[in-house]
Design an enzyme around this catalytic site. Structure first.
Site, PDB file in Angstrom:
ATOM      1  CD  GLU A 157      -5.159  -4.330  -3.794  1.00  0.00           C
ATOM      2  OE1 GLU A 157      -5.296  -3.952  -2.626  1.00  0.00           O
ATOM      3  OE2 GLU A 157      -4.091  -4.797  -4.245  1.00  0.00           O
ATOM      4  CB  SER A 212      -0.967  -0.043   1.188  1.00  0.00           C
ATOM      5  OG  SER A 212      -1.959   0.947   1.073  1.00  0.00           O
ATOM      6  CG  HIS A 257      -5.581  -2.526   0.442  1.00  0.00           C
ATOM      7  ND1 HIS A 257      -4.659  -2.438  -0.572  1.00  0.00           N
ATOM      8  CD2 HIS A 257      -5.161  -1.673   1.404  1.00  0.00           C
ATOM      9  CE1 HIS A 257      -3.717  -1.563  -0.243  1.00  0.00           C
ATOM     10  NE2 HIS A 257      -3.994  -1.086   0.957  1.00  0.00           N
TER      11      HIS A 257
END
Length: 499
Positions: A310, A194, A409
């Site tokens: 995600e 990320s 995610h």
């Protein structure tokens, strides 16, 4: 004989033994950025006399509490402080053997997170791969990415990228000292997820980081993620300073306002405030992916990928996504990520799962625009300049929260670190029986890449081919892991019609 005391350039450190792995925690890699050093680039740490105890993590950097994500992604017991520039090291032994080094940069939207999260415990990587693992803290939010620009003079001209400069300083510390911990300073792989992967993308493009690492892994991020223009960054800075009662040029107030008050002032502006690197013409002279397209990281092997779904994670922090109908969703998405081409809308409608709710169908647009697009651009740029590129997609779907998150995610993190046993992990990834097999595949693929630049080995069910601009294979991690040829091809083509 167990050697937990090591000699660094700055003094001796005493660590602890955790089973068969040696651990040193809370090592300062820079002077505390407090007082007159607030909002200034990092400086090398002061040396110390005697033996410094390195048995406990240092403070985490200033950050807000986030009960949802900290509960899911591993709670940290360390108190936040402006004095938070510390790193941690796991190694099989401080014996002079030159082992590959894995240098981890955590995510958290450049807002929160820490290298001391139990999810990033490096024990399994060090033990299973005979590697040295490093995790770091770096300045975030208003302390790491407040673009002061011309408001406070030349000394503060780099303030919008202090978090990135902290990472460079930590890398430099590792390069200079890691041999004492059994690591190879010439075989460092940087990896992150990320915002951490966004940082890796920036570091790939940054001349100041050149020569400090050999390979890079980007999980769910690229140099385009959370990147800001000077205009956008300056507008945000002006709002924060006004809320905090700091006039442009009032250096006294800028340095004396309590850290907690400054952070509260920034947070009071609401969730629309986003932090991240700034193309400021000084630290970041141009867009990172543009730099990669021109060969800034020519020849550096990368491993890069995303999770299949995600953006589903963010329905936890913003459940309103799940309450919108198709037209409302598309209107909101157009406002947030720009116009969506008609061809892309048709693609998502035609490939939607029949039983999927509207929000799951259309949040695939957010997944592509925020995560997939930057991944593809990064991979294409590196492949064009002769680098070995390996691309993956993580398809394991978590059953928690009624299955709404799917392969969301951050879900791959405990698989990569092989930390499925850590507190809270089961509450996020569930307990499906295929977890262990997928963790073995990812964990050992990452270790193999760190060792040789190639993730292949007996741990994978089939060969993971190199991604090229002619053939675009992707390794899919799932209950039946396999290779797919160009699985993003149709989606990418639909977006290419965009004006």
């Amino acid at each position: 004989m167990e050697r937990t005391v090591v000699e660094t350039r700055y003094g001796r450190l005493r660590g602890v033994v955790n089973g068969s792995v040696f651990v040193w925690k809370g090592i300062p890699y820079a002077k505390a950025p407090v007082g007159e050093r607030r909002f200034l680039p990092p400086e090398p740490p002061d040396a110390w006399d005697g033996v410094r105890e390195a048995a406990a993590f240092g403070p985490v950097v200033m950050q807000p509490s986030d009960p949802i994500f900290s509960g899911l992604l591993g709670r940290m017991s360390e108190a936040p402080s402006e004095d938070g520039l510390y790193l941690n090291i796991w190694s099989p032994a401080a014996d002079g053997k030159k082992r590959p080094v894995l240098f981890w940069i955590h995510g958290g939207a450049f807002l929160f997170g820490s290298g001391s999260s139990p999810w990033y415990d490096g024990t399994a990587l060090a033990k299973h791969g005979d590697v040295v693992v490093v995790t770091i803290n770096y300045r975030m939010n208003v302390f790491g990415f407040l673009h002061l620009g011309d408001l406070f003079g030349e000394a503060y001209a780099q303030a919008g990228n202090l978090g990135i400069l902290d990472q460079v300083a930590a890398l430099r510390w590792v390069k200079e000292n890691i041999e004492a911990f059994g690591g190879d300073p010439d075989n460092i792989t940087i990896f992150g997820e990320s915002a951490g992967a966004a940082s890796v993308g920036v570091l790939l493009s940054l001349s100041e980081a050149s020569g400090l690492f050999r390979r890079a892994i980007l999980q769910s991020g690229s140099g385009a993620l959370l990147l800001r223009s000077p205009k956008t960054a300056m507008a945000m800075t002006e709002r924060i300073l006004e809320r905090a009662g700091i006039r442009p040029g009032d250096r006294g107030r800028l340095l004396s306002i309590p850290a907690e008050e400054l952070l509260r002032s920034a947070l009071s502006l609401g969730p629309g405030i986003m932090y991240g690197p700034v193309v400021d013409g000084r630290v970041l002279r141009r867009h990172p992916i543009e730099a990669l397209c021109d060969g800034a990281a020519s020849g550096i092997p990368i491993l890069i990928g995303v999770t299949k779904d995600e953006y589903n994670l963010f329905t936890l922090t913003d459940p309103s996504w799940m309450k919108l109908g198709e037209h409302e969703l598309l209107d909101r998405i157009n406002r947030e990520v720009g116009p969506v081409p008609e061809a892309a809308i048709r693609y998502y409608a035609e490939t939607a799962e029949p039983s999927a709710p509207d929000w799951q169908t259309w949040l695939r647009i957010m997944t592509y625009r925020v995560f997939v697009e930057g991944m593809l651009r990064t991979a294409d740029a590196q492949a064009a300049h002769g680098a070995d590129v390996y691309m993956y997609r993580f398809d394991y779907e978590t059953p928690v929260f009624g299955g709404q998150l799917k392969a969301c995610h951050a879900l791959e993190l405990p698989f990569v670190f092989h930390n499925l046993h850590q507190p809270g992990v089961a509450n996020f990834v569930g307990n499906r029986p295929e977890r262990e097999a997928i963790a073995n595949e990812m964990h050992y693929a990452w270790l193999s890449f760190a060792r040789t630049g190639d993730p292949n080995g007996a741990h994978l069910p089939e060969k993971w081919p190199i991604y090229t601009n002619e053939r675009k294979p992707v390794f899919v991690f799932s209950a039946a892991s396999h290779v797919e040829d160009d699985p993003f091809g149709c989606e990418r083509a639909a977006w290419m019609t965009r004006a």
